[in-house]
Design a protein around this motif. Structure first.
Motif, PDB file in Angstrom:
ATOM      1  N   GLY A   1      76.233  82.309  26.673  1.00 25.70           N
ATOM      2  CA  GLY A   1      75.370  82.796  25.390  1.00 25.70           C
ATOM      3  C   GLY A   1      73.915  83.426  26.120  1.00 25.70           C
ATOM      4  O   GLY A   1      73.744  84.615  25.893  1.00 25.70           O
ATOM      5  N   PRO A   2      73.606  82.846  27.527  1.00 23.66           N
ATOM      6  CA  PRO A   2      72.427  83.702  27.662  1.00 23.66           C
ATOM      7  C   PRO A   2      72.672  84.984  28.330  1.00 23.66           C
ATOM      8  O   PRO A   2      71.661  85.934  28.348  1.00 23.66           O
ATOM      9  CB  PRO A   2      71.817  82.665  29.030  1.00 23.66           C
ATOM     10  N   ALA A   3      73.945  85.380  28.844  1.00 21.86           N
ATOM     11  CA  ALA A   3      74.163  86.632  29.242  1.00 21.86           C
ATOM     12  C   ALA A   3      74.172  87.658  28.190  1.00 21.86           C
ATOM     13  O   ALA A   3      73.756  88.659  27.927  1.00 21.86           O
ATOM     14  CB  ALA A   3      75.629  86.524  29.982  1.00 21.86           C
ATOM     15  N   TYR A   4      74.798  87.252  26.878  1.00 13.46           N
ATOM     16  CA  TYR A   4      74.602  88.064  25.521  1.00 13.46           C
ATOM     17  C   TYR A   4      73.210  88.275  25.038  1.00 13.46           C
ATOM     18  O   TYR A   4      72.905  89.051  24.664  1.00 13.46           O
ATOM     19  CB  TYR A   4      75.499  87.416  24.491  1.00 13.46           C
ATOM     20  N   VAL A   5      72.401  86.997  25.389  1.00 10.93           N
ATOM     21  CA  VAL A   5      71.297  87.290  24.907  1.00 10.93           C
ATOM     22  C   VAL A   5      70.088  88.386  25.756  1.00 10.93           C
ATOM     23  O   VAL A   5      69.724  89.123  25.024  1.00 10.93           O
ATOM     24  CB  VAL A   5      70.152  85.754  25.309  1.00 10.93           C
TER      25      VAL A   5
ATOM     26  N   THR B   1      80.916  79.065  12.362  1.00 10.89           N
ATOM     27  CA  THR B   1      80.539  77.976  11.643  1.00 10.89           C
ATOM     28  C   THR B   1      79.184  77.819  12.782  1.00 10.89           C
ATOM     29  O   THR B   1      78.752  76.883  13.370  1.00 10.89           O
ATOM     30  CB  THR B   1      81.378  76.858  12.076  1.00 10.89           C
ATOM     31  N   TYR B   2      78.203  78.831  12.599  1.00 10.11           N
ATOM     32  CA  TYR B   2      76.975  78.914  13.178  1.00 10.11           C
ATOM     33  C   TYR B   2      75.970  77.631  12.849  1.00 10.11           C
ATOM     34  O   TYR B   2      76.065  77.358  11.602  1.00 10.11           O
ATOM     35  CB  TYR B   2      76.187  80.119  12.593  1.00 10.11           C
ATOM     36  N   PRO B   3      75.725  77.274  13.680  1.00  7.32           N
ATOM     37  CA  PRO B   3      75.288  77.708  15.204  1.00  7.32           C
ATOM     38  C   PRO B   3      76.256  77.257  16.271  1.00  7.32           C
ATOM     39  O   PRO B   3      76.236  77.350  17.342  1.00  7.32           O
ATOM     40  CB  PRO B   3      73.897  77.094  15.688  1.00  7.32           C
ATOM     41  N   PHE B   4      77.378  76.353  15.905  1.00  7.38           N
ATOM     42  CA  PHE B   4      78.510  76.048  16.674  1.00  7.38           C
ATOM     43  C   PHE B   4      79.463  76.977  16.918  1.00  7.38           C
ATOM     44  O   PHE B   4      80.620  76.855  16.611  1.00  7.38           O
ATOM     45  CB  PHE B   4      79.060  74.448  16.042  1.00  7.38           C
ATOM     46  N   VAL B   5      79.018  78.067  17.539  1.00  7.62           N
ATOM     47  CA  VAL B   5      80.050  79.125  17.720  1.00  7.62           C
ATOM     48  C   VAL B   5      79.747  79.699  19.024  1.00  7.62           C
ATOM     49  O   VAL B   5      78.750  79.347  19.808  1.00  7.62           O
ATOM     50  CB  VAL B   5      79.366  80.295  16.768  1.00  7.62           C
ATOM     51  N   THR B   6      80.523  80.832  19.547  1.00  3.74           N
ATOM     52  CA  THR B   6      80.316  81.373  20.773  1.00  3.74           C
ATOM     53  C   THR B   6      79.298  82.548  20.632  1.00  3.74           C
ATOM     54  O   THR B   6      78.950  82.762  19.330  1.00  3.74           O
ATOM     55  CB  THR B   6      81.592  81.719  21.428  1.00  3.74           C
ATOM     56  N   ALA B   7      79.058  83.320  21.528  1.00  4.15           N
ATOM     57  CA  ALA B   7      77.984  84.530  21.342  1.00  4.15           C
ATOM     58  C   ALA B   7      78.394  85.862  21.209  1.00  4.15           C
ATOM     59  O   ALA B   7      77.817  86.642  21.186  1.00  4.15           O
ATOM     60  CB  ALA B   7      76.919  84.393  22.528  1.00  4.15           C
ATOM     61  N   SER B   8      79.894  85.919  20.793  1.00  2.00           N
ATOM     62  CA  SER B   8      80.462  87.176  20.627  1.00  2.00           C
ATOM     63  C   SER B   8      81.229  87.436  19.300  1.00  2.00           C
ATOM     64  O   SER B   8      81.362  86.393  18.713  1.00  2.00           O
ATOM     65  CB  SER B   8      81.241  87.461  21.707  1.00  2.00           C
TER      66      SER B   8
ATOM     67  N   HIS C   1      78.731  93.549  30.493  1.00  2.09           N
ATOM     68  CA  HIS C   1      77.435  92.810  31.248  1.00  2.09           C
ATOM     69  C   HIS C   1      77.633  91.753  32.102  1.00  2.09           C
ATOM     70  O   HIS C   1      78.831  90.937  31.843  1.00  2.09           O
ATOM     71  CB  HIS C   1      76.338  92.190  29.940  1.00  2.09           C
ATOM     72  N   LEU C   2      76.970  91.593  33.216  1.00  2.00           N
ATOM     73  CA  LEU C   2      77.217  90.569  34.261  1.00  2.00           C
ATOM     74  C   LEU C   2      76.398  89.097  33.882  1.00  2.00           C
ATOM     75  O   LEU C   2      75.558  89.083  33.370  1.00  2.00           O
ATOM     76  CB  LEU C   2      76.659  91.278  35.560  1.00  2.00           C
ATOM     77  N   ILE C   3      77.189  88.143  34.286  1.00  2.00           N
ATOM     78  CA  ILE C   3      76.809  86.840  34.090  1.00  2.00           C
ATOM     79  C   ILE C   3      76.080  86.548  35.665  1.00  2.00           C
ATOM     80  O   ILE C   3      76.582  86.705  36.467  1.00  2.00           O
ATOM     81  CB  ILE C   3      77.692  85.778  33.869  1.00  2.00           C
ATOM     82  N   LEU C   4      74.736  86.138  35.463  1.00  2.00           N
ATOM     83  CA  LEU C   4      74.131  86.067  36.672  1.00  2.00           C
ATOM     84  C   LEU C   4      73.780  84.355  36.769  1.00  2.00           C
ATOM     85  O   LEU C   4      73.626  83.603  36.114  1.00  2.00           O
ATOM     86  CB  LEU C   4      72.782  86.599  36.931  1.00  2.00           C
ATOM     87  N   PRO C   5      73.523  84.012  38.156  1.00  2.00           N
ATOM     88  CA  PRO C   5      73.253  82.467  38.319  1.00  2.00           C
ATOM     89  C   PRO C   5      72.226  81.988  37.436  1.00  2.00           C
ATOM     90  O   PRO C   5      72.203  80.891  36.940  1.00  2.00           O
ATOM     91  CB  PRO C   5      72.668  82.372  39.786  1.00  2.00           C
ATOM     92  N   TYR C   6      70.938  82.949  36.844  1.00  2.00           N
ATOM     93  CA  TYR C   6      69.976  82.373  35.970  1.00  2.00           C
ATOM     94  C   TYR C   6      70.480  82.097  34.657  1.00  2.00           C
ATOM     95  O   TYR C   6      70.067  81.087  34.155  1.00  2.00           O
ATOM     96  CB  TYR C   6      68.815  83.128  36.156  1.00  2.00           C
ATOM     97  N   HIS C   7      71.675  82.649  34.452  1.00  2.00           N
ATOM     98  CA  HIS C   7      72.151  82.513  32.986  1.00  2.00           C
ATOM     99  C   HIS C   7      72.595  80.956  33.197  1.00  2.00           C
ATOM    100  O   HIS C   7      72.554  80.234  32.005  1.00  2.00           O
ATOM    101  CB  HIS C   7      73.331  83.283  32.625  1.00  2.00           C
TER     102      HIS C   7
END
Ligand code: IMP
Length: 445
Positions: free
Chosen positions: A134-138, A233-240, A104-110
């Motif tokens: 995070g927003p790209a994975y969302v 250690t959610y929520p202090f984690v990455t999105a993958s 998936h692409l990361i776009l400026p709005y992310h």
């Protein structure tokens, strides 16, 4: 040769970049399976420091296929910048880079959305790298993401960008942010598409084909087990998922294709960003480790928090990922300390935890129970031979092995490739050491 995974056992920054670069000569391909340009893999070659964010470190070697899997979130702008940086170092064989059409692409709005969310969270913010991860994975999970494969169809690319920008503008404007221009974003991405198209393929199929031909693959993790969206250690984690499951989903391969999992672990612990850290050292010793270990983020430059080796967390990483072999890095940073501590248990409400708890409210309250061991005075930096290491260091390793039930097979004693100890007998032929140790192995720099 075997197909091996190299993944992080802590909160990222374990020194995976050096390790992947080091053992690449033993493999035909290197494949990234998750994360994005939030990662910063630092490699030192011939006195030069190279930081890679998206492109697998295998690119520094000639004739190694470098794959970016569907599990990665891909920022075309940082990819092109990274190529430019590599070109300056004399790297040329970009034809070896293949990007999954399903990434998936990361776009400026992310980026806009991420900084807005972090801002609005105030004291509860995650302290992300602000790379739009995070927003790209969302969007991927929300089924409105734009894929790298959409670069191959101008109409689809345009439609998807327009739809997303309209949607995101409602949100951004509501919070007083500027409206984004869909057409400008589309034109910018069309330009990226023209430069990137030739790298886009079905990575899952390519890997299948290559492995069937007998090619061996090194699966390269980014971040680390404790930053995993499910097991960290959610929520202090990455999105993958930097953990083992991410290898299969992030590349479209079978678990039977994996022969071994190497866990990379620093000889102490660090963490960037917010979140609980049971073995964190405040004050003088913490500062000493930060300075001596140059513990500043490779992507954001932020100072890293430093702490004692956490064997509870490491044992958890061993269990979750099926790690049998450990690669211990930055051991030399501990040189000169009188004594060292290893966390062997978490005390909580009068009891000891049998396993690593991931709950924020528990981790914040646990008291680390330490085993104190002797430090070593004589510097070990640059050592290449296990036998000649100080006994106190060997004891330190034996303590870790006992506590986490895995073998330390490789020890890194400095940033350069040759500053490494291979415990050949522990590696059990998983890595072709002749190829790795050959000073003449072909690289591009
Ligand atoms: P994100 O990945 O940018 O969403 O950030 C989420 C959390 O993961 C933050 O605490 C970051 O500092 C941390 N993080 C992300 N990538 C890395 C990395 O490569 N090394 C260390 N921490 C990272």
């Amino acid at each position: 040769m075997a197909n091996c995974v190299v993944l992080g056992m802590q909160w990222g920054d374990e020194g995976k970049g050096k390790i992947v670069d080091l053992i690449t000569p033993s493999f035909d391909a290197v494949a990234r399976y998750q994360g994005g340009p939030n990662a910063g893999h630092t490699v030192h070659v011939k006195g030069k420091k190279i930081i890679l964010h998206l492109i697998p470190s295998g690119i520094l070697h000639k004739n190694k296929l470098c794959l970016i899997g569907n599990g990665v979130v891909f920022n075309p702008k940082s990819f092109l910048n990274e190529m430019e940086q590599l070109r300056e170092f004399g790297v040329e064989n970009f034809d070896n880079i293949v990007i999954s059409k399903n990434a998936h692409l990361i776009l400026p709005y992310h980026f806009e959305i991420e900084s807005l969310i972090e801002e609005r969270m105030g004291d509860n913010k995650i302290g992300t790298t602000l790379r739009g991860i995070g927003p790209a994975y969302v969007d991927k999970m929300n089924r409105c993401g734009v894929k790298v494969g959409d670069f191959l169809n101008e109409k689809v690319l345009k439609e998807k960008i327009e739809l997303n920008v309209a949607e995101k503008n409602d949100y951004l404007i509501h919070f007083g942010k500027a409206r984004l221009d869909a057409d400008a974003i589309f034109r910018e991405f069309l330009d990226y598409a023209s430069q990137i198209k030739r790298h886009i393929k079905d990575v899952s199929y390519l890997l299948y084909d290559k492995m069937r031909e007998g090619c061996s693959v090194l699966f390269e993790g980014a971040q680390g087990t404790l930053l995993d969206i499910d097991h960290g250690t959610y929520p202090f984690v990455t999105a993958s998922n930097p953990t083992i499951g991410g290898v299969c989903t992030g590349l479209g391969i079978s678990p039977y294709d994996i022969d071994a999992v190497f866990g990379v672990s620093k000889a102490y612990n660090t963490r960037v960003g917010a979140g609980p850290f049971p073995t964190e050292i405040q004050g003088e010793t913490g500062n000493y480790l930060r300075e001596k270990g140059s513990e500043f983020g490779a992507t954001t430059g932020r100072p890293r928090r430093c702490g004692w080796y956490d064997a509870v967390a490491a044992a958890y990483a061993v269990r979750i990922n099926g790690i049998k072999k450990i690669i211990l890095t930055k051991a030399d940073v501990l040189d000169g300390l009188e004594e060292l501590k290893i966390c062997e248990g978490y005390r909580y409400k009068g009891g000891l935890f049998p396993s690593f708890p991931t709950e924020k409210w528990i981790l914040e309250k646990v008291e680390a129970q330490y085993r104190t061991v002797k430090g070593w005075k004589e510097p070990i930096d640059g050592f290449q031979d296990f036998a000649s290491l100080p006994q106190a260091f060997k004891d330190y390793i034996a303590n870790i092995e006992e506590l986490i039930q895995a073998e330390v097979a490789i020890i890194s004693t400095g940033k350069d490739r040759h500053e490494t100890i291979f415990r050949d007998e522990k590696l059990e032929g998983l890595v072709n050491l002749e190829a790795v140790k050959d000073e003449q192995f072909v690289d591009q720099i």
